[in-house]
Design an enzyme around this catalytic site. Structure first.
Site, short mmCIF file in Angstrom:
data_model
loop_
_atom_site.label_atom_id
_atom_site.label_comp_id
_atom_site.label_asym_id
_atom_site.label_seq_id
_atom_site.Cartn_x
_atom_site.Cartn_y
_atom_site.Cartn_z
N LYS A 90 -39.36 -17.88 -47.77
CA LYS A 90 -39.68 -17.98 -48.70
C LYS A 90 -40.58 -17.39 -48.93
O LYS A 90 -41.35 -16.87 -48.09
CB LYS A 90 -39.65 -19.56 -49.04
CG LYS A 90 -40.99 -20.31 -48.84
CD LYS A 90 -40.93 -21.84 -49.82
CE LYS A 90 -42.29 -21.67 -48.58
NZ LYS A 90 -43.76 -21.12 -48.65
N ASP A 122 -44.26 -25.10 -43.54
CA ASP A 122 -44.96 -24.15 -43.49
C ASP A 122 -46.07 -24.60 -42.64
O ASP A 122 -47.86 -23.83 -42.67
CB ASP A 122 -46.20 -23.50 -44.59
CG ASP A 122 -45.27 -22.99 -45.27
OD1 ASP A 122 -43.71 -22.83 -45.72
OD2 ASP A 122 -45.32 -22.37 -47.06
N CYS A 148 -47.98 -25.55 -51.40
CA CYS A 148 -46.62 -25.55 -50.29
C CYS A 148 -45.82 -27.00 -50.20
O CYS A 148 -45.05 -27.20 -50.83
CB CYS A 148 -46.22 -24.97 -49.45
SG CYS A 148 -46.44 -22.91 -49.79
C1 VGL Z 1 -49.34 -21.42 -49.61
C2 VGL Z 1 -50.58 -20.49 -51.04
C3 VGL Z 1 -49.54 -18.53 -50.12
C4 VGL Z 1 -48.96 -23.16 -48.68
C5 VGL Z 1 -48.62 -20.43 -49.39
O1 VGL Z 1 -48.08 -22.94 -48.01
O2 VGL Z 1 -49.41 -23.41 -49.08
N1 VGL Z 1 -50.34 -21.20 -49.97
N2 VGL Z 1 -48.62 -19.19 -49.56
#
Ligand code: VGL
Ligand code: ZN
Length: 224
Positions: A126, A28, A171
């Site tokens: 995802k 991410d 994540c």
């Molecule tokens: C994430 C909160 C919501 C992350 C993703 O990548 O850690 N955190 N969506």
């Protein structure tokens, strides 16, 4: 070359062997998690040069991409009377509500432009089902629905997963825990991650990862 006893059992050693059965999993590293983004992680962009620096040493690189439809159930804006960082009960358990982020097809969902990873082999998206979040790159928040990443890595013969990216306590941690549970030797490169740290979530995340045998390393520990 034979797998060592440790790698056959998924038990990690102090530092990873980086060979053709090792995958770098970049989690991410998207605009919305970097300064200026909708769910900015403090100094999130600092992971970019660190990851670029060691990624070339990995023959196998996979990325995850948070990829929500508009109106996703993890967005505070989808719940009347709720605000970001409230915690609500969903059918699958507790869910932190977030600002709208990583909406499919938007600039915020794109990878940070500074990532220099032309050899990435696969991108696992995802959180694309409206009613279920997915911090983990392996299994959605209902704890039942696989993303397909376990099968992909197993079919390709991977034994070791080295994880870097955002955010350490969400994540990255969920992905690392699921990698360890799936039997991969699992490493998290601490200085190639940044955290959100909500109410002690970072300390909790490291304790949970430690419990599952996830090994915390630094970029400088990776074999040259
Ligand atoms: C994430 C909160 C919501 C992350 C993703 O990548 O850690 N955190 N969506
Ligand atoms: Zn998300």
């Amino acid at each position: 070359m034979g797998a060592t006893a440790a790698s056959r059992t998924g038990k990690a050693q102090e530092i990873p062997v980086v060979d053709e059965r090792t995958v770098l999993l970049v989690v991410d590293v998207q605009n919305d998690f970097c300064p200026g983004g909708a769910l900015a992680v403090a100094r999130g962009d600092e992971v970019v040069p660190v990851i670029n620096g060691f990624a070339k040493r990995f023959a196998n690189v996979v990325m995850t991409q948070d990829w929500h439809p508009p109106g996703h159930a993890s967005f505070a804006s989808s719940h009347v009377g709720r605000k970001p960082f409230d915690v609500v009960e969903m059918s699958y358990g507790q869910q932190v509500l977030w600002p709208d982020h990583c909406v499919q097809g938007t600039k915020g969902a794109e990878f940070h432009a500074g990532l220099a990873l032309p050899h990435v082999q696969t991108i696992i998206r995802k959180g694309h089902r409206r009613d279920v979040d997915s911090y983990s790159g392996f299994i959605e928040a209902d704890r039942r629905t696989p993303t397909g990443l376990t099968g992909y890595l197993r079919e390709r013969g991977m034994l070791r997963v080295v994880i870097a990216g955002l955010a350490t306590d969400f994540c990255v941690s969920w992905t690392a825990q699921d990698a360890a549970r799936a039997g991969f030797e699992t490493y998290v490169v601490d200085d190639a991650c940044r955290a959100i740290d909500l109410d002690g979530s970072l300390a909790r995340a490291w304790a949970e990862m430690d419990e599952l045998g996830v090994v915390r390393i630094r970029a400088g520990d990776l074999p040259g």
